[in-house]
Every structure is written in structure tokens, then in C-alpha cells.
Design a protein around this motif. Structure first.
Motif, PDB file in Angstrom:
ATOM      1  N   ASN A   1       0.803  -1.226   0.000  1.00 46.66           N
ATOM      2  CA  ASN A   1       0.000   0.000   0.000  1.00 46.66           C
ATOM      3  C   ASN A   1       0.836   1.275   0.000  1.00 46.66           C
ATOM      4  O   ASN A   1       0.556   2.202  -0.742  1.00 46.66           O
ATOM      5  CB  ASN A   1      -0.926   0.018   1.223  1.00 46.66           C
ATOM      6  CG  ASN A   1      -1.829  -1.183   1.249  1.00 46.66           C
ATOM      7  OD1 ASN A   1      -2.382  -1.573   0.220  1.00 46.66           O
ATOM      8  ND2 ASN A   1      -1.941  -1.795   2.415  1.00 46.66           N
ATOM      9  N   LEU A   2       1.860   1.293   0.876  1.00 46.55           N
ATOM     10  CA  LEU A   2       2.611   2.535   1.054  1.00 46.55           C
ATOM     11  C   LEU A   2       3.944   2.533   0.319  1.00 46.55           C
ATOM     12  O   LEU A   2       4.603   3.559   0.227  1.00 46.55           O
ATOM     13  CB  LEU A   2       2.888   2.780   2.548  1.00 46.55           C
ATOM     14  CG  LEU A   2       1.676   2.971   3.447  1.00 46.55           C
ATOM     15  CD1 LEU A   2       2.124   3.099   4.902  1.00 46.55           C
ATOM     16  CD2 LEU A   2       0.921   4.212   3.034  1.00 46.55           C
ATOM     17  N   GLY A   3       4.356   1.369  -0.171  1.00 40.95           N
ATOM     18  CA  GLY A   3       5.709   1.241  -0.672  1.00 40.95           C
ATOM     19  C   GLY A   3       5.948   1.864  -2.034  1.00 40.95           C
ATOM     20  O   GLY A   3       5.080   1.869  -2.906  1.00 40.95           O
ATOM     21  N   ILE A   4       7.163   2.357  -2.210  1.00 40.84           N
ATOM     22  CA  ILE A   4       7.509   3.026  -3.458  1.00 40.84           C
ATOM     23  C   ILE A   4       7.704   2.027  -4.581  1.00 40.84           C
ATOM     24  O   ILE A   4       7.462   2.330  -5.759  1.00 40.84           O
ATOM     25  CB  ILE A   4       8.766   3.895  -3.263  1.00 40.84           C
ATOM     26  CG1 ILE A   4       8.983   4.767  -4.507  1.00 40.84           C
ATOM     27  CG2 ILE A   4      10.009   3.046  -3.018  1.00 40.84           C
ATOM     28  CD1 ILE A   4       9.708   6.033  -4.212  1.00 40.84           C
ATOM     29  N   VAL A   5       8.100   0.811  -4.270  1.00 41.00           N
ATOM     30  CA  VAL A   5       8.329  -0.174  -5.329  1.00 41.00           C
ATOM     31  C   VAL A   5       7.028  -0.529  -6.025  1.00 41.00           C
ATOM     32  O   VAL A   5       6.937  -0.538  -7.251  1.00 41.00           O
ATOM     33  CB  VAL A   5       9.001  -1.447  -4.758  1.00 41.00           C
ATOM     34  CG1 VAL A   5       9.134  -2.507  -5.828  1.00 41.00           C
ATOM     35  CG2 VAL A   5      10.360  -1.111  -4.167  1.00 41.00           C
ATOM     36  N   ASN A   6       5.997  -0.785  -5.235  1.00 43.97           N
ATOM     37  CA  ASN A   6       4.706  -1.109  -5.835  1.00 43.97           C
ATOM     38  C   ASN A   6       4.084   0.099  -6.521  1.00 43.97           C
ATOM     39  O   ASN A   6       3.421  -0.032  -7.548  1.00 43.97           O
ATOM     40  CB  ASN A   6       3.757  -1.687  -4.783  1.00 43.97           C
ATOM     41  CG  ASN A   6       3.926  -3.187  -4.658  1.00 43.97           C
ATOM     42  OD1 ASN A   6       3.891  -3.903  -5.661  1.00 43.97           O
ATOM     43  ND2 ASN A   6       4.149  -3.663  -3.458  1.00 43.97           N
ATOM     44  N   ALA A   7       4.287   1.302  -5.948  1.00 41.45           N
ATOM     45  CA  ALA A   7       3.781   2.514  -6.588  1.00 41.45           C
ATOM     46  C   ALA A   7       4.426   2.675  -7.961  1.00 41.45           C
ATOM     47  O   ALA A   7       3.749   2.940  -8.969  1.00 41.45           O
ATOM     48  CB  ALA A   7       4.077   3.726  -5.706  1.00 41.45           C
ATOM     49  N   PHE A   8       5.738   2.469  -7.999  1.00 43.32           N
ATOM     50  CA  PHE A   8       6.476   2.576  -9.261  1.00 43.32           C
ATOM     51  C   PHE A   8       6.012   1.486 -10.231  1.00 43.32           C
ATOM     52  O   PHE A   8       5.774   1.740 -11.414  1.00 43.32           O
ATOM     53  CB  PHE A   8       7.976   2.444  -8.968  1.00 43.32           C
ATOM     54  CG  PHE A   8       8.848   2.612 -10.163  1.00 43.32           C
ATOM     55  CD1 PHE A   8       9.143   3.884 -10.637  1.00 43.32           C
ATOM     56  CD2 PHE A   8       9.371   1.508 -10.822  1.00 43.32           C
ATOM     57  CE1 PHE A   8       9.958   4.053 -11.750  1.00 43.32           C
ATOM     58  CE2 PHE A   8      10.182   1.671 -11.941  1.00 43.32           C
ATOM     59  CZ  PHE A   8      10.477   2.941 -12.392  1.00 43.32           C
TER      60      PHE A   8
ATOM     61  N   ASP B   1       2.411   2.408 -11.446  1.00 41.20           N
ATOM     62  CA  ASP B   1       2.303   3.647 -12.226  1.00 41.20           C
ATOM     63  C   ASP B   1       3.128   3.604 -13.497  1.00 41.20           C
ATOM     64  O   ASP B   1       2.704   4.066 -14.554  1.00 41.20           O
ATOM     65  CB  ASP B   1       2.751   4.859 -11.383  1.00 41.20           C
ATOM     66  CG  ASP B   1       1.852   5.063 -10.174  1.00 41.20           C
ATOM     67  OD1 ASP B   1       0.770   4.445 -10.168  1.00 41.20           O
ATOM     68  OD2 ASP B   1       2.232   5.803  -9.270  1.00 41.20           O
ATOM     69  N   VAL B   2       4.327   3.069 -13.405  1.00 45.07           N
ATOM     70  CA  VAL B   2       5.249   3.151 -14.537  1.00 45.07           C
ATOM     71  C   VAL B   2       5.331   1.837 -15.316  1.00 45.07           C
ATOM     72  O   VAL B   2       5.284   1.820 -16.531  1.00 45.07           O
ATOM     73  CB  VAL B   2       6.667   3.572 -14.060  1.00 45.07           C
ATOM     74  CG1 VAL B   2       7.608   3.715 -15.237  1.00 45.07           C
ATOM     75  CG2 VAL B   2       6.590   4.864 -13.260  1.00 45.07           C
ATOM     76  N   LEU B   3       5.454   0.733 -14.583  1.00 45.54           N
ATOM     77  CA  LEU B   3       5.651  -0.543 -15.270  1.00 45.54           C
ATOM     78  C   LEU B   3       4.336  -1.227 -15.630  1.00 45.54           C
ATOM     79  O   LEU B   3       4.332  -2.241 -16.317  1.00 45.54           O
ATOM     80  CB  LEU B   3       6.493  -1.490 -14.397  1.00 45.54           C
ATOM     81  CG  LEU B   3       7.861  -0.958 -13.971  1.00 45.54           C
ATOM     82  CD1 LEU B   3       8.575  -1.990 -13.106  1.00 45.54           C
ATOM     83  CD2 LEU B   3       8.719  -0.622 -15.185  1.00 45.54           C
ATOM     84  N   GLY B   4       3.228  -0.663 -15.147  1.00 42.56           N
ATOM     85  CA  GLY B   4       1.932  -1.202 -15.525  1.00 42.56           C
ATOM     86  C   GLY B   4       1.564  -2.526 -14.887  1.00 42.56           C
ATOM     87  O   GLY B   4       0.891  -3.354 -15.493  1.00 42.56           O
ATOM     88  N   TRP B   5       2.000  -2.734 -13.639  1.00 42.59           N
ATOM     89  CA  TRP B   5       1.549  -3.940 -12.939  1.00 42.59           C
ATOM     90  C   TRP B   5       0.053  -3.802 -12.667  1.00 42.59           C
ATOM     91  O   TRP B   5      -0.416  -2.719 -12.334  1.00 42.59           O
ATOM     92  CB  TRP B   5       2.272  -4.116 -11.597  1.00 42.59           C
ATOM     93  CG  TRP B   5       3.745  -4.328 -11.708  1.00 42.59           C
ATOM     94  CD1 TRP B   5       4.447  -4.573 -12.856  1.00 42.59           C
ATOM     95  CD2 TRP B   5       4.696  -4.290 -10.654  1.00 42.59           C
ATOM     96  NE1 TRP B   5       5.777  -4.706 -12.571  1.00 42.59           N
ATOM     97  CE2 TRP B   5       5.968  -4.542 -11.228  1.00 42.59           C
ATOM     98  CE3 TRP B   5       4.604  -4.093  -9.271  1.00 42.59           C
ATOM     99  CZ2 TRP B   5       7.130  -4.579 -10.472  1.00 42.59           C
ATOM    100  CZ3 TRP B   5       5.771  -4.134  -8.519  1.00 42.59           C
ATOM    101  CH2 TRP B   5       7.027  -4.384  -9.110  1.00 42.59           C
ATOM    102  N   GLU B   6      -0.667  -4.924 -12.769  1.00 45.64           N
ATOM    103  CA  GLU B   6      -2.109  -4.848 -12.527  1.00 45.64           C
ATOM    104  C   GLU B   6      -2.424  -4.711 -11.048  1.00 45.64           C
ATOM    105  O   GLU B   6      -3.318  -3.966 -10.654  1.00 45.64           O
ATOM    106  CB  GLU B   6      -2.798  -6.097 -13.079  1.00 45.64           C
ATOM    107  CG  GLU B   6      -2.995  -6.023 -14.583  1.00 45.64           C
ATOM    108  CD  GLU B   6      -3.404  -7.362 -15.138  1.00 45.64           C
ATOM    109  OE1 GLU B   6      -4.101  -8.105 -14.423  1.00 45.64           O
ATOM    110  OE2 GLU B   6      -3.002  -7.674 -16.267  1.00 45.64           O
ATOM    111  N   ARG B   7      -1.687  -5.474 -10.254  1.00 48.10           N
ATOM    112  CA  ARG B   7      -1.934  -5.462  -8.801  1.00 48.10           C
ATOM    113  C   ARG B   7      -0.631  -5.200  -8.078  1.00 48.10           C
ATOM    114  O   ARG B   7       0.447  -5.458  -8.605  1.00 48.10           O
ATOM    115  CB  ARG B   7      -2.469  -6.823  -8.361  1.00 48.10           C
ATOM    116  CG  ARG B   7      -3.951  -7.002  -8.497  1.00 48.10           C
ATOM    117  CD  ARG B   7      -4.384  -8.323  -7.844  1.00 48.10           C
ATOM    118  NE  ARG B   7      -3.584  -9.440  -8.337  1.00 48.10           N
ATOM    119  CZ  ARG B   7      -3.890 -10.149  -9.424  1.00 48.10           C
ATOM    120  NH1 ARG B   7      -4.960  -9.828 -10.130  1.00 48.10           N
ATOM    121  NH2 ARG B   7      -3.136 -11.154  -9.807  1.00 48.10           N
TER     122      ARG B   7
END
Lengths: 325, 311
Positions: A149-156, A159-165
Motif C-alpha cells: 500500500n505505502l511502498g515506493i516499489v509497488n507505486a512505481f 504507475d510506470v511498469l503497468g503492474w495490474e496489482r
């Protein structure tokens, strides 16, 4: 005439001087010796003893620190417990891959800062940061970075790499990944703790390899150049053989330490998501169940396995050395 | 030697120049390696520095901002907050997390452990470096073997023993453990340094009539002060960072927690503590260690890797 060493000064008092020296040496070392005996050696022997006893935290007051009755139950318990083999397999994978990655990264880092460049001192110092920083602090930063939820890796990633979840890096046991039409399970949490291990300990390998690199005579490299060896050939045939000793030493040291590693995994995942290594199992037996005897037996099994691995390594290693000689 | 090699390279380069085009294997590989090297420098700087930068940036951000936009790194100036530090440092009675008292505990434990470890190790290291006595070589091997032993294996008997004698939960128990666990590495580092002091100095003192202990007191130890200080700071870092024994010994007594233990408990606490506040705690835990490290980096690196260059 220069001063002669005390040992050889004069013929007459020779032996007494030597005796004096021997006595002084033992006297100076005795405080250390006593403390190391009391806090390290005796406890280890005692662990062996406890492992054959039925001893639980809650009856420590009644039965004393020696427990009651000789028993093999603890060892039977270890080998028949569910998840023992799985924990062992996890520990081996974690140690082997973690050690290899840490040394590989350390080697790359050492080669990079070998030749002087602007800002090299700063780069070199920054490479030691993961190793010297408190493990609790860096493990917390990693767990926040990898947080769904809060992590920059998942945000990146989203937002950028287009992960679905968002990917729960530290709690997901396995994820199906399809590469070239082949679907396979990837142990997500285990890979995360291995990555952390490589990140935190590559500086150790880096330091030792760099120290060795700087002692390699420059003539060797130049001689290779004169003989027409390309940079890659010079690395493979001149530099690497010079480093093999220190790399072998690092492999042993890092393997031992990774095999026993507790802090990193406990802080990152608490042993969840398929990352329960043997040391976590020991800790849970000791504090969770208060089963001191079982914890002691488990830790002896850990030490025994480690000894076996090291024995095999040296056997194998001695052989390859003979073969190459 | 070097001159001849230079000449050789020059001749070789000239030969290449005349017979081949510029794209020899040498130049291609060198170019690729140079490019890779700078990519490597960037890679390592990012992976080592970024987590610490992230730690700092998160600690001064309001938690609402982080929840809204976890991907943003920079904090707008007007949103900057130091309330996180205030909350984490304040005592529990005043609604904070009590890190100030954890800092005090950590400082006491680490400082006393440093002095205890040095007090034990200085005579020991001197003896191993200078005096010839029965078992001198074996002692060193035994001490290094101790350093390789699984901490978890030692943790069990020490946990039981300190529980039984009622020292679990006290700072003294932890100090004893830290001092004894660091003695082997302390001896190793100091011994290397004592070995580098020329023996002739001590011999002349002996000729002047000093005995062994006077030589040690007035010649060797004063010379070794820089090494003793850096070794002491190294022990300080180990004690400050240590987690497993602090967890086993002190977890039931909040007033005795070290910063490391306090942070780990805060991070996993069931009561919701904002991530940014915990991050401020992480900064507080890390800053002293990094400061000590940069003060002593050179000495530390030399002391630790002594002997490694021999392969």
C-alpha cells in the motif's frame, strides 16, 4: 650493535626469562579466557546437555537449570516435526543463493572502484552503508519500500511498469509467472529476503576483495598487456586466479553466517511466506512454546549440519586444488 | 621494469595502429568496460544510498501525504514536518514512543560494553602479539572459531541462565554478553596493530629497566591509541546495532529497551503507529552509527581486512 631481543639476551638468565614471558602471557590473557569460557564455551557445552533433557521455561524454577531425566525426545521431535525438511531446504537455498549474490555483487563493486576516479572515496564509503547500518532500521526501510500500500516499489510498478496489482513482496509464498508460455511458481518472499541479504552483505565481500585487488602487483597486468591479452582475458587469466583465495574464504565465512542468520528474516517476514529458516524455528520453540530442550536439540542439529556442509566443502575444495596443481 | 613495460605497450600500440583499423579487441573491450563501469557506479550508488534517502524523506512527511501518493519522493517545503521526531522521542506518559529513554539505554549499554571489551582485549591482544607462551597459536584459532558460532545456539543457554539468576531484563546481562561476544574480534584487530609496532622500541625500554607491564603501559598502549579508539568505536557499532539478544533479554521490560529493540517493536506493534513516525525512529537509530562510521572508516577498514591482501 643493535639491541638484542629479550629471548636471546645473555646465556645465563635465558630459560627464566622465557618462563617469565610465558607466565606474563598467560596472566594477560587470563581475564579474556575466563570470560570467553564463561559466556561462550560453557554455554555451548551446556546446550549439548540441555538437548538431552526435558526442560521447559515454566518449570525452570522447580527443576533448576539442568532439567530432569535423560531423554532423546527432543531429537525425535526435531526430525519428525512437520516442516523440518522444508525449513532445512529453505535455509540451504537462502544460504547458497544469498552467499553467491553477495560475493558476486562485492566482486563487481570492487572491480568498479579499483582504479581511481573523481569521487571514488565517497562511492567507496557509500558502498559500506548497508553493512554498517543497524539491521532493524534497514529492514524496516525495506519492508516499507516493498509494502503493497505505502511502498515506493509497488507505486512505481503500478504507475510506470503497468503492474495490474500490488505485489506483497514479503508475505506472498509463491506467484505464478509465465515466461515464454511456461508457467512456474516463483517464491516471492524468499527471493525478497535473499535480495535483502545480498544487499546488506555485499559490502563485506567488497571490502575483502578490494583489499586483495590492491595488493595485486601492477606488473602482472602490464605483462599481460604486453603479451597482447585483452582486458577480459587479463581479468579471467590474471586477476581472477589472484582473487580465488579470498573468494573461497569469503564463501566459507558468508555461508556460515547466512546459514545461521536470524535477524534479517525475523525482521522482514517473521518467518512467514515460506521463509521459515531453521534459526527462526529455534527461536519460536524457545520463546513461543518455551520448550528449551527442543530448541537446544534443534540448534545442535543446525550446528551439526553446518559442520557437515563445511566438511564436504573442504573435501571437495581440497580435491579441486590438487587437480589444478 | 615499468619503463620496459611502457615501451612494450607503445610498440604494441604502434603495431596495431599500422596493421589494423582502430577497432581492435583491446579498444572495443576497453570502451565497453568503461561504459559498464560508469553504469556500475551509478547502480551501486543508487542501491546503497537510495534506501537511506527514502528513510530521511519519509520521516519528514505527513502520513496522510504518504498514503495519498506513495510514489512521490519529494516533500513540498510547506508540508515539511518534524512532528514525527517529536512524537517518537517523547516519553510514553506524554503520548510519545519513549525513544529518548531507549537512546539512553543504548548509549549506556554500548559504552560500557566498549570499555569492558577493551579492558579484556588490550592485555590479551598484547600477549598474543608479543609474548611467547604455551598455547599462543591455539588461543587465536579458538577465539576466531567463537566468532563463527551460531548466535542462536549461544542464545539458548544464556537466555536460560540469565532468566534463572534474575539478570534477564537488566542492562548488565546484555553488557556481559556484548563484551564477551566482541572480545574475539577486538583482539584480532588490536593484535594486528601491535604487530605493526616495531619491537625495537620495546626492547630499548627493556634495556632501560622497564619490566613487561611497564613496557605495555608506557610504550605499547600509548602508541596503539588510534587503533584502540577505532576498535572501540567498532564495538560500539556492534552493540548499538545488536538485535537478537536485546530481543531475548529485554522484550518484557519496556523501560530497558534499546533503540534497536524499540524500533522493531514499534514497527510490529498492534497499535497503529504512523509509518512516518517509525521512520523517524529509524533515522534516530541510524544516524549515530553512520556518524561513527565516517569518523573511523579508514582505520576500521584497515583493521578488519588486515591479512586479507595476502590471500
Amino acid at each position: 650493535m643493535t639491541a638484542r631481543s629479550p629471548g636471546s639476551a645473555g646465556e645465563r638468565p635465558g630459560p627464566t626469562l622465557r618462563q617469565q614471558e610465558s607466565r606474563a602471557g598467560l596472566a594477560l590473557l587470563s581475564p579474556t579466557f575466563v570470560v570467553v569460557m564463561a559466556v561462550v564455551v560453557i554455554p555451548i557445552l551446556w546446550t549439548v546437555f540441555i538437548a538431552f533433557r526435558d526442560l521447559r521455561l515454566r518449570d525452570l524454577r522447580e527443576v533448576g537449570i539442568f532439567g530432569s531425566g535423560f531423554t532423546l525426545e527432543n531429537f525425535v521431535g526435531v526430525f519428525t516435526s512437520r516442516g523440518f525438511l522444508e525449513a532445512l531446504a529453505t535455509t540451504v537455498i537462502y544460504s547458497v543463493v544469498g552467499t553467491a549474490l553477495a560475493i558476486g555483487l562485492g566482486l563487481a563493486a570492487a572491480l568498479i572502484v579499483r582504479a581511481p576516479f573523481r569521487g571514488r572515496t565517497l562511492v567507496r564509503a557509500s558502498m559500506l552503508l548497508p553493512y554498517v547500518s543497524p539491521v532493524v532500521a534497514v529492514a524496516f526501510v525495506w519492508s516499507v519500500m516493498l509494502d503493497p500500500n505505502l511502498g515506493i516499489v509497488n507505486a512505481f510498478g503500478q504507475d510506470v511498469l503497468g503492474w495490474e496489482r500490488a505485489i506483497p513482496f514479503l508475505s506472498q509464498r509463491s506467484s505464478d509467472v509465465t515466461i515464454f508460455g511456461v508457467s512456474m511458481g516463483v517464491p516471492v518472499a524468499l527471493l525478497s529476503v535473499i535480495a535483502f541479504q545480498a544487499w546488506r552483505y555485499f559490502p563485506f565481500a567488497f571490502l575483502f576483495i578490494l583489499a586483495r585487488l590492491q595488493a595485486v602487483p601492477a606488473d602482472l597486468d602490464e605483462a599481460g598487456k604486453v603479451d597482447g591479452a585483452s582486458p577480459l582475458q587479463r581479468f579471467r587469466y590474471i586477476l581472477l586466479p589472484q582473487l580465488s583465495g579470498v573468494i573461497a574464504l569469503l564463501a566459507v565465512l558468508r555461508f556460515i553466517w547466512t546459514f545461521n542468520e536470524f535477524d534479517d528474516i525475523y525482521l522482514l517476514t517473521g518467518g512467514g511466506g515460506g521463509t521459515e529458516v531453521v534459526s527462526i524455528g529455534i527461536f519460536n520453540r524457545l520463546t513461543g512454546r518455551g520448550d528449551i530442550g527442543a530448541a537446544a536439540a534443534f540448534s545442535l542439529v543446525l550446528a551439526g549440519l553446518l559442520a557437515i556442509f563445511l566438511f564436504l566443502y573442504f573435501r571437495f575444495f581440497a580435491r579441486t586444488n590438487e587437480a589444478s596443481a | 621494469m615499468t619503463g620496459a613495460a611502457d615501451l612494450g605497450t607503445a610498440v604494441e600500440a604502434a603495431a596495431h595502429e599500422s596493421t589494423h583499423s582502430r577497432w581492435t579487441r583491446e579498444t572495443v573491450e576497453s570502451t565497453v568496460i568503461t561504459v559498464l563501469k560508469w553504469i556500475g557506479v551509478a547502480f551501486f550508488v543508487v542501491i546503497t544510498v537510495f534506501p537511506f534517502l527514502y528513510m530521511l524523506l519519509l520521516s519528514v512527511r505527513p502520513i496522510a501525504d504518504l498514503a495519498r501518493d506513495p510514489g512521490a519522493l519529494l516533500v513540498p517545503f510547506e508540508r515539511l514536518t518534524f512532528g514525527t521526531y517529536d512524537e517518537v522521542l517523547r516519553s510514553v506518559e506524554q503520548g510519545g514512543q519513549g525513544f529518548l529513554s531507549f537512546l539512553r539505554n543504548s548509549a549506556i549499554i554500548a559504552t560500557v560494553a566498549v570499555f569492558a571489551s577493551l579492558l579484556l582485549a588490550i592485555p590479551g591482544a598484547y600477549a598474543i602479539s608479543r609474548l611467547d607462551f604455551f598455547g599462543r597459536r591455539q588461543v587465536n584459532a579458538v577465539f576466531l572459531a567463537v566468532y563463527l558460532f551460531p548466535a542462536i545456539l549461544l542464545a539458548i543457554p544464556l537466555f536460560v541462565f540469565f532468566t534463572r539468576i534474575g539478570l534477564r531484563g537488566s542492562l548488565i546481562g546484555l553488557i556481559i554478553v556484548y563484551a564477551s561476544q566482541t572480545v574475539p574480534v577486538t583482539i584480532h584487530m588490536l593484535r594486528t596493530y601491535f604487530n605493526s609496532i616495531p619491537e625495537s622500541l620495546e626492547e630499548s625500554a627493556t634495556l632501560e629497566g622497564c619490566n613487561r607491564f611497564q613496557v605495555m603501559r608506557y610504550i605499547s598502549i600509548p602508541l596503539a591509541v588510534p587503533a584502540i579508539m577505532s576498535t572501540g568505536l567498532f564495538v560500539f557499532m556492534i552493540a548499538w546495532n545488536e538485535f537478537l539478544f536485546a530481543l531475548l533479554f529485554l522484550v518484557d521490560k519496556r523501560e530497558s529497551w534499546t533503540v534497536s529493540l524499540g524500533l522493531s517493536q514499534l514497527a510490529n506493534s498492534t497499535i497503529e503507529v504512523p509509518t512516518t513516525v517509525v521512520m523517524a525512529g529509524a533515522v534516530i537509530l541510524t544516524v549515530p552509527v553512520i556518524a561513527v562510521f565516517f569518523l573511523t572508516e579508514r582505520l576500521l577498514v584497515e583493521g578488519l581486512t588486515a591479512g586479507a591482501e595476502k590471500g
